[in-house]
Design a protein around this motif. Structure first.
Motif, PDB file in Angstrom:
ATOM      1  N   ALA A  31      -4.146  -8.737   1.059  1.00 11.55           N
ATOM      2  CA  ALA A  31      -4.137  -7.791  -0.091  1.00 11.55           C
ATOM      3  C   ALA A  31      -5.609  -7.787  -0.668  1.00 11.55           C
ATOM      4  O   ALA A  31      -5.883  -6.524  -1.002  1.00 11.55           O
ATOM      5  N   GLU A  32      -6.229  -8.890  -0.922  1.00 13.44           N
ATOM      6  CA  GLU A  32      -7.444  -8.770  -1.687  1.00 13.44           C
ATOM      7  C   GLU A  32      -8.481  -8.122  -0.798  1.00 13.44           C
ATOM      8  O   GLU A  32      -9.509  -7.321  -1.553  1.00 13.44           O
ATOM      9  N   ALA A  33      -8.455  -8.111   0.384  1.00 15.02           N
ATOM     10  CA  ALA A  33      -9.461  -7.096   1.275  1.00 15.02           C
ATOM     11  C   ALA A  33      -9.411  -5.673   0.729  1.00 15.02           C
ATOM     12  O   ALA A  33     -10.171  -4.903   0.561  1.00 15.02           O
ATOM     13  N   ILE A  34      -7.794  -5.484   0.672  1.00 20.43           N
ATOM     14  CA  ILE A  34      -7.715  -4.030   0.487  1.00 20.43           C
ATOM     15  C   ILE A  34      -7.979  -3.626  -0.969  1.00 20.43           C
ATOM     16  O   ILE A  34      -8.706  -2.717  -1.151  1.00 20.43           O
ATOM     17  N   ARG A  35      -7.904  -4.602  -1.931  1.00 16.19           N
ATOM     18  CA  ARG A  35      -8.127  -4.625  -3.242  1.00 16.19           C
ATOM     19  C   ARG A  35      -9.463  -4.319  -3.424  1.00 16.19           C
ATOM     20  O   ARG A  35     -10.144  -3.346  -4.165  1.00 16.19           O
ATOM     21  N   ALA A  36     -10.401  -5.228  -2.820  1.00 18.39           N
ATOM     22  CA  ALA A  36     -11.715  -5.072  -2.793  1.00 18.39           C
ATOM     23  C   ALA A  36     -12.344  -3.883  -2.296  1.00 18.39           C
ATOM     24  O   ALA A  36     -13.147  -3.042  -2.892  1.00 18.39           O
ATOM     25  N   LEU A  37     -11.488  -3.236  -1.235  1.00 14.04           N
ATOM     26  CA  LEU A  37     -12.095  -1.852  -0.770  1.00 14.04           C
ATOM     27  C   LEU A  37     -11.830  -0.797  -1.411  1.00 14.04           C
ATOM     28  O   LEU A  37     -12.561   0.336  -1.929  1.00 14.04           O
ATOM     29  N   ALA A  38     -10.653  -0.866  -2.296  1.00 14.35           N
ATOM     30  CA  ALA A  38     -10.076   0.148  -3.212  1.00 14.35           C
ATOM     31  C   ALA A  38     -11.272   0.261  -4.092  1.00 14.35           C
ATOM     32  O   ALA A  38     -11.371   1.372  -4.885  1.00 14.35           O
ATOM     33  N   GLU A  39     -11.822  -0.664  -4.804  1.00 11.86           N
ATOM     34  CA  GLU A  39     -12.766  -0.785  -5.750  1.00 11.86           C
ATOM     35  C   GLU A  39     -13.756   0.324  -5.590  1.00 11.86           C
ATOM     36  O   GLU A  39     -14.582   0.754  -6.493  1.00 11.86           O
ATOM     37  N   SER A  40     -14.163   0.523  -4.335  1.00 15.00           N
ATOM     38  CA  SER A  40     -15.163   1.194  -3.784  1.00 15.00           C
ATOM     39  C   SER A  40     -14.702   2.706  -3.987  1.00 15.00           C
ATOM     40  O   SER A  40     -15.729   3.855  -4.062  1.00 15.00           O
ATOM     41  N   GLY A  41     -13.625   2.945  -4.067  1.00 16.93           N
ATOM     42  CA  GLY A  41     -13.127   4.545  -4.016  1.00 16.93           C
ATOM     43  C   GLY A  41     -12.116   4.899  -2.875  1.00 16.93           C
ATOM     44  O   GLY A  41     -11.634   5.881  -2.775  1.00 16.93           O
ATOM     45  N   GLN A  42     -12.119   3.909  -2.040  1.00 17.70           N
ATOM     46  CA  GLN A  42     -11.164   4.100  -0.799  1.00 17.70           C
ATOM     47  C   GLN A  42      -9.650   4.308  -1.343  1.00 17.70           C
ATOM     48  O   GLN A  42      -9.169   3.331  -1.799  1.00 17.70           O
ATOM     49  N   ARG A  43      -9.055   5.192  -0.811  1.00 20.24           N
ATOM     50  CA  ARG A  43      -7.440   5.442  -1.430  1.00 20.24           C
ATOM     51  C   ARG A  43      -6.724   5.340  -0.245  1.00 20.24           C
ATOM     52  O   ARG A  43      -5.324   4.962  -0.387  1.00 20.24           O
ATOM     53  N   ASP A  44      -6.880   5.778   1.023  1.00 20.57           N
ATOM     54  CA  ASP A  44      -6.042   5.864   2.079  1.00 20.57           C
ATOM     55  C   ASP A  44      -6.273   4.520   3.037  1.00 20.57           C
ATOM     56  O   ASP A  44      -7.124   4.336   3.502  1.00 20.57           O
ATOM     57  N   PHE A  45      -4.972   4.086   3.143  1.00 21.28           N
ATOM     58  CA  PHE A  45      -5.016   2.819   3.948  1.00 21.28           C
ATOM     59  C   PHE A  45      -3.944   2.833   5.014  1.00 21.28           C
ATOM     60  O   PHE A  45      -2.872   3.468   4.731  1.00 21.28           O
ATOM     61  N   GLY A  46      -4.180   2.455   5.987  1.00 20.49           N
ATOM     62  CA  GLY A  46      -3.191   2.403   7.294  1.00 20.49           C
ATOM     63  C   GLY A  46      -2.512   1.183   7.525  1.00 20.49           C
ATOM     64  O   GLY A  46      -3.386   0.258   7.760  1.00 20.49           O
ATOM     65  N   GLU A  47      -1.146   0.995   7.920  1.00 17.80           N
ATOM     66  CA  GLU A  47      -0.551  -0.057   8.259  1.00 17.80           C
ATOM     67  C   GLU A  47       0.323   0.103   9.430  1.00 17.80           C
ATOM     68  O   GLU A  47       0.795   1.166   9.541  1.00 17.80           O
ATOM     69  N   SER A  48       0.442  -0.838  10.380  1.00 19.31           N
ATOM     70  CA  SER A  48       1.281  -0.630  11.667  1.00 19.31           C
ATOM     71  C   SER A  48       2.503  -1.365  11.601  1.00 19.31           C
ATOM     72  O   SER A  48       3.330  -1.037  12.602  1.00 19.31           O
ATOM     73  N   ARG A  49       2.706  -2.265  10.658  1.00 15.98           N
ATOM     74  CA  ARG A  49       3.790  -3.229  10.728  1.00 15.98           C
ATOM     75  C   ARG A  49       4.517  -3.017   9.332  1.00 15.98           C
ATOM     76  O   ARG A  49       4.037  -3.755   8.233  1.00 15.98           O
ATOM     77  N   LEU A  50       5.797  -2.721   9.249  1.00 22.09           N
ATOM     78  CA  LEU A  50       6.681  -2.506   7.916  1.00 22.09           C
ATOM     79  C   LEU A  50       6.719  -3.810   7.412  1.00 22.09           C
ATOM     80  O   LEU A  50       6.274  -4.075   5.991  1.00 22.09           O
ATOM     81  N   GLN A  51       6.912  -4.971   8.182  1.00 23.72           N
ATOM     82  CA  GLN A  51       7.196  -6.252   7.250  1.00 23.72           C
ATOM     83  C   GLN A  51       5.901  -6.730   6.850  1.00 23.72           C
ATOM     84  O   GLN A  51       6.033  -7.435   5.722  1.00 23.72           O
ATOM     85  N   GLU A  52       4.728  -6.485   7.472  1.00 26.16           N
ATOM     86  CA  GLU A  52       3.552  -6.868   6.930  1.00 26.16           C
ATOM     87  C   GLU A  52       3.056  -6.036   5.596  1.00 26.16           C
ATOM     88  O   GLU A  52       2.752  -6.572   4.703  1.00 26.16           O
ATOM     89  N   ALA A  53       3.340  -4.699   5.915  1.00 19.40           N
ATOM     90  CA  ALA A  53       2.773  -3.776   4.787  1.00 19.40           C
ATOM     91  C   ALA A  53       3.595  -4.096   3.497  1.00 19.40           C
ATOM     92  O   ALA A  53       2.930  -3.754   2.377  1.00 19.40           O
ATOM     93  N   LEU A  54       4.943  -4.419   3.607  1.00 16.34           N
ATOM     94  CA  LEU A  54       5.432  -3.999   2.478  1.00 16.34           C
ATOM     95  C   LEU A  54       5.507  -5.101   1.278  1.00 16.34           C
ATOM     96  O   LEU A  54       4.934  -4.619   0.022  1.00 16.34           O
ATOM     97  N   PRO A  55       5.151  -6.398   1.591  1.00  9.23           N
ATOM     98  CA  PRO A  55       4.501  -7.484   0.519  1.00  9.23           C
ATOM     99  C   PRO A  55       3.310  -7.271  -0.070  1.00  9.23           C
ATOM    100  O   PRO A  55       2.807  -7.183  -1.369  1.00  9.23           O
ATOM    101  N   LYS A  56       2.108  -6.625   0.916  1.00 10.50           N
ATOM    102  CA  LYS A  56       0.981  -6.198   0.436  1.00 10.50           C
ATOM    103  C   LYS A  56       0.961  -4.702  -0.601  1.00 10.50           C
ATOM    104  O   LYS A  56       0.318  -4.944  -1.661  1.00 10.50           O
ATOM    105  N   GLN A  57       1.847  -3.985  -0.256  1.00 11.72           N
ATOM    106  CA  GLN A  57       2.034  -2.776  -1.101  1.00 11.72           C
ATOM    107  C   GLN A  57       2.538  -3.233  -2.576  1.00 11.72           C
ATOM    108  O   GLN A  57       2.075  -2.852  -3.499  1.00 11.72           O
ATOM    109  N   GLU A  58       3.356  -4.221  -2.582  1.00 11.20           N
ATOM    110  CA  GLU A  58       4.030  -4.528  -3.726  1.00 11.20           C
ATOM    111  C   GLU A  58       2.851  -5.322  -4.599  1.00 11.20           C
ATOM    112  O   GLU A  58       2.791  -5.040  -5.631  1.00 11.20           O
ATOM    113  N   LEU A  59       2.109  -6.228  -3.787  1.00 13.54           N
ATOM    114  CA  LEU A  59       0.820  -6.813  -4.624  1.00 13.54           C
ATOM    115  C   LEU A  59      -0.232  -5.774  -5.078  1.00 13.54           C
ATOM    116  O   LEU A  59      -0.796  -6.141  -5.928  1.00 13.54           O
ATOM    117  N   LEU A  60      -0.075  -4.643  -4.656  1.00 15.39           N
ATOM    118  CA  LEU A  60      -1.167  -3.745  -4.821  1.00 15.39           C
ATOM    119  C   LEU A  60      -0.564  -2.579  -5.452  1.00 15.39           C
ATOM    120  O   LEU A  60      -1.443  -1.490  -5.974  1.00 15.39           O
TER     121      LEU A  60
END
Ligand SMILES: *Cc1c(COP(=O)(O)O)cnc(C)c1O
Length: 219
Positions: A31-60
């Motif tokens: 999640a920290e890497a996603i947060r870091a990239l979001a700081e640049s202005g990136q808004r669209d993120f792709g995930e391919s596994r639900l079990q992995e994505a859900l906890p990251k979505q919650e953190l972000l």
């Protein structure tokens, strides 16, 4: 954000024409890497596994990110995916689309859908064949609780660059024929060809974030 990630993101953005957008594929990334990239202005993120994505979505959840589901969509996961992802790139059959629309209706959602097409034989990948798509099209386009916005495709492993570009062009032509704006095509190894062929969503993981720290099977 860390300088190399920002530099890679900036360099990639600089190469994209206004018609193409970068989907940051964050599978395998913390999640920290996603947060870091979001700081640049990136808004669209792709995930391919639900079990992995859900906890990251919650953190972000404090960021207003737009999550795209790009992995193989199992029918028993449709409800959870519909709740968590407003854009789904991997709807690969009429039966799955019908189920998705029904469940989205129950959940009061209306996801944007890209239909995954398989324009070359490929035992490792799902996707509607061209004939299947054309036959099912009038039904697909009128499913009430989803909006088909485009097509998604992947090149088979071991395809040469010119074969990939021909494949991507066929996908673009098929989308144009169906009057669909979006073509989700191009990954780290083949995004130049996809862009030349008219991709509107480049799904980029490793070329952006660097190699994935945790192994993640290709979808
Ligand atoms: C992992 C993945 C990507 C990104 O792959 P990279 O080669 O790291 O850019 C793109 N699309 C799908 C469907 C994926 O599963």
């Amino acid at each position: 954000m860390s300088a190399p990630l920002f530099d890679r993101w900036t360099a990639l953005q600089a190469e994209l024409p206004a018609t193409a957008r970068l989907l940051a594929v964050s599978k395998g990334q913390p999640a920290e890497a996603i947060r870091a990239l979001a700081e640049s202005g990136q808004r669209d993120f792709g995930e391919s596994r639900l079990q992995e994505a859900l906890p990251k979505q919650e953190l972000l959840a404090d960021l207003s990110l737009r999550w795209h589901f790009i992995g193989r969509l199992q029918s028993n996961k449709v409800r959870s995916v519909v709740r968590a992802f407003p854009v789904i790139h991997s709807v690969d059959s009429l039966a799955l689309a019908q189920r998705l629309s029904r469940i989205a209706g129950e959940e009061a959602q209306r996801p944007e859908v890209l239909l995954q097409v398989k324009l070359r034989p490929d035992a490792n990948k799902g996707g509607l064949l061209r004939e299947e798509l054309l036959l099912a099209w009038s039904e697909l386009r009128s499913l009430p609780s989803m909006t088909v916005v485009g097509l998604m495709t992947m090149a088979p492993m071991g395809c040469e660059a010119d074969e990939r570009q021909a494949l991507f062009r066929e996908c673009r032509e098929l989308a144009d024929h169906l009057e669909l704006g979006e073509c989700s095509m191009g990954m780290s190894g083949d995004w130049h060809e996809a862009l030349a062929a008219g991709s509107t969503w480049l799904r980029l993981g490793s070329v952006l974030f660097g190699p994935r720290p945790s192994a993640s099977p290709a979808a």
